[in-house]
Design a protein around this motif. Structure first.
Motif, PDB file in Angstrom:
ATOM      1  N   LYS A  61      18.678  -7.917  27.896  1.00  0.00           N
ATOM      2  CA  LYS A  61      18.595  -9.258  28.475  1.00  0.00           C
ATOM      3  C   LYS A  61      19.382  -9.327  29.785  1.00  0.00           C
ATOM      4  CE  LYS A  61      16.560 -12.200  26.328  1.00  0.00           C
ATOM      5  NZ  LYS A  61      15.131 -12.482  26.530  1.00  0.00           N
ATOM      6  N   ASN A  62      20.542  -8.652  29.834  1.00  0.00           N
ATOM      7  CA  ASN A  62      21.341  -8.629  31.063  1.00  0.00           C
ATOM      8  C   ASN A  62      20.608  -7.917  32.193  1.00  0.00           C
ATOM      9  OD1 ASN A  62      23.406 -10.065  29.869  1.00  0.00           O
ATOM     10  ND2 ASN A  62      24.581  -8.237  29.324  1.00  0.00           N
ATOM     11  N   CYS A  63      19.696  -7.041  31.860  1.00  0.00           N
ATOM     12  CA  CYS A  63      18.845  -6.381  32.874  1.00  0.00           C
ATOM     13  C   CYS A  63      17.636  -7.262  33.203  1.00  0.00           C
ATOM     14  CB  CYS A  63      18.355  -5.022  32.363  1.00  0.00           C
ATOM     15  SG  CYS A  63      19.629  -3.766  32.246  1.00  0.00           S
ATOM     16  N   GLY A  64      17.534  -8.420  32.559  1.00  0.00           N
ATOM     17  CA  GLY A  64      16.409  -9.326  32.783  1.00  0.00           C
ATOM     18  C   GLY A  64      15.162  -8.924  32.036  1.00  0.00           C
ATOM     19  N   ALA A  65      15.294  -8.049  31.023  1.00  0.00           N
ATOM     20  CA  ALA A  65      14.127  -7.474  30.351  1.00  0.00           C
ATOM     21  C   ALA A  65      13.953  -8.010  28.932  1.00  0.00           C
ATOM     22  CB  ALA A  65      14.262  -5.959  30.303  1.00  0.00           C
ATOM     23  N   LEU A 144      18.536   3.050  30.124  1.00  0.00           N
ATOM     24  CA  LEU A 144      18.876   3.819  31.321  1.00  0.00           C
ATOM     25  C   LEU A 144      17.849   3.565  32.431  1.00  0.00           C
ATOM     26  CD1 LEU A 144      20.783   5.899  32.620  1.00  0.00           C
ATOM     27  CD2 LEU A 144      19.307   7.682  31.684  1.00  0.00           C
ATOM     28  N   ALA A 145      16.569   3.579  32.085  1.00  0.00           N
ATOM     29  CA  ALA A 145      15.521   3.343  33.088  1.00  0.00           C
ATOM     30  C   ALA A 145      15.659   1.943  33.696  1.00  0.00           C
ATOM     31  CB  ALA A 145      14.141   3.520  32.471  1.00  0.00           C
ATOM     32  N   LEU A 146      15.954   0.946  32.867  1.00  0.00           N
ATOM     33  CA  LEU A 146      16.118  -0.431  33.371  1.00  0.00           C
ATOM     34  C   LEU A 146      17.363  -0.571  34.229  1.00  0.00           C
ATOM     35  CD1 LEU A 146      15.041  -2.409  30.238  1.00  0.00           C
ATOM     36  CD2 LEU A 146      14.005  -2.622  32.502  1.00  0.00           C
ATOM     37  N   SER A 147      18.414   0.122  33.883  1.00  0.00           N
ATOM     38  CA  SER A 147      19.660  -0.018  34.642  1.00  0.00           C
ATOM     39  C   SER A 147      19.556   0.649  36.014  1.00  0.00           C
ATOM     40  CB  SER A 147      20.833   0.563  33.849  1.00  0.00           C
ATOM     41  OG  SER A 147      20.702   1.957  33.692  1.00  0.00           O
ATOM     42  N   LYS A 148      18.583   1.546  36.193  1.00  0.00           N
ATOM     43  CA  LYS A 148      18.386   2.215  37.489  1.00  0.00           C
ATOM     44  C   LYS A 148      17.542   1.387  38.446  1.00  0.00           C
ATOM     45  CE  LYS A 148      18.766   6.985  35.954  1.00  0.00           C
ATOM     46  NZ  LYS A 148      18.069   8.254  35.757  1.00  0.00           N
ATOM     47  N   LYS A 149      16.894   0.335  37.925  1.00  0.00           N
ATOM     48  CA  LYS A 149      16.009  -0.478  38.770  1.00  0.00           C
ATOM     49  C   LYS A 149      16.781  -1.254  39.808  1.00  0.00           C
ATOM     50  CE  LYS A 149      12.318  -2.152  37.565  1.00  0.00           C
ATOM     51  NZ  LYS A 149      11.663  -3.258  37.663  1.00  0.00           N
TER      52      LYS A 149
END
Length: 149
Positions: A61-65, A144-149
């Motif tokens: 959620k913190n990644c907006g996902a 990990l993939a979301l945090s790299k966006k």
């Protein structure tokens, strides 16, 4: 061969754990999301995977996902699974494996439905694909993939 990075995901609508129709169009254009396909509710690997996503749900959620889990289990089975393990994310019932086929996910060992995770950007494009029977890696790779966006 399944969907690859850069591919647009197929559009679909499936019943959720409450029996309501959920269209993936509700997320496309709004936010990135994770779709994880898993074999069956209440099996050891699938329970571990679902609880991993639950335990890190706030990080997603913190990644907006948003997180979406899909299996062939019924909405009632999903509701029981969701309640038993306090799963805060969306579970969808792909009873006839139509969406699994649209994503071109193969069975493992001929009989077991494949375990595959996708990270999708807000435009509906695949940014990560991970296919492994190792249930404990799916959440880590997706986050990990979301945090790299």
């Amino acid at each position: 061969m399944g969907l690859k990075i850069g591919d647009a995901i197929p559009l679909f609508t499936l019943p959720d754990a409450q029996g309501n129709q959920f269209s993936i169009k509700q997320l496309i254009g709004e936010k990135p999301f994770v779709i994880y396909f898993y074999p069956k509710n209440n099996t050891p690997g699938c329970t571990k995977e679902a609880c991993d996503f639950r335990d890190k749900y706030e990080d997603f959620k913190n990644c907006g996902a948003e997180v979406v889990g899909i299996s062939a289990d019924t909405p009632k089975s999903h509701a029981n699974f969701q309640n038993k393990h306090q799963l805060p994310f969306i579970l969808l019932s792909d009873k006839n494996n139509e969406v699994r086929r649209k994503f071109k996910i193969k069975n493992n060992f001929l009989l077991v439905p494949g375990r595959e995770t996708y990270v999708i950007d807000e435009k509906g494009k695949v940014v990560m694909v991970f296919n492994s029977l190792n249930a404990s890696e799916h959440m880590k790779r997706a986050l990990l993939a979301l945090s790299k966006k």
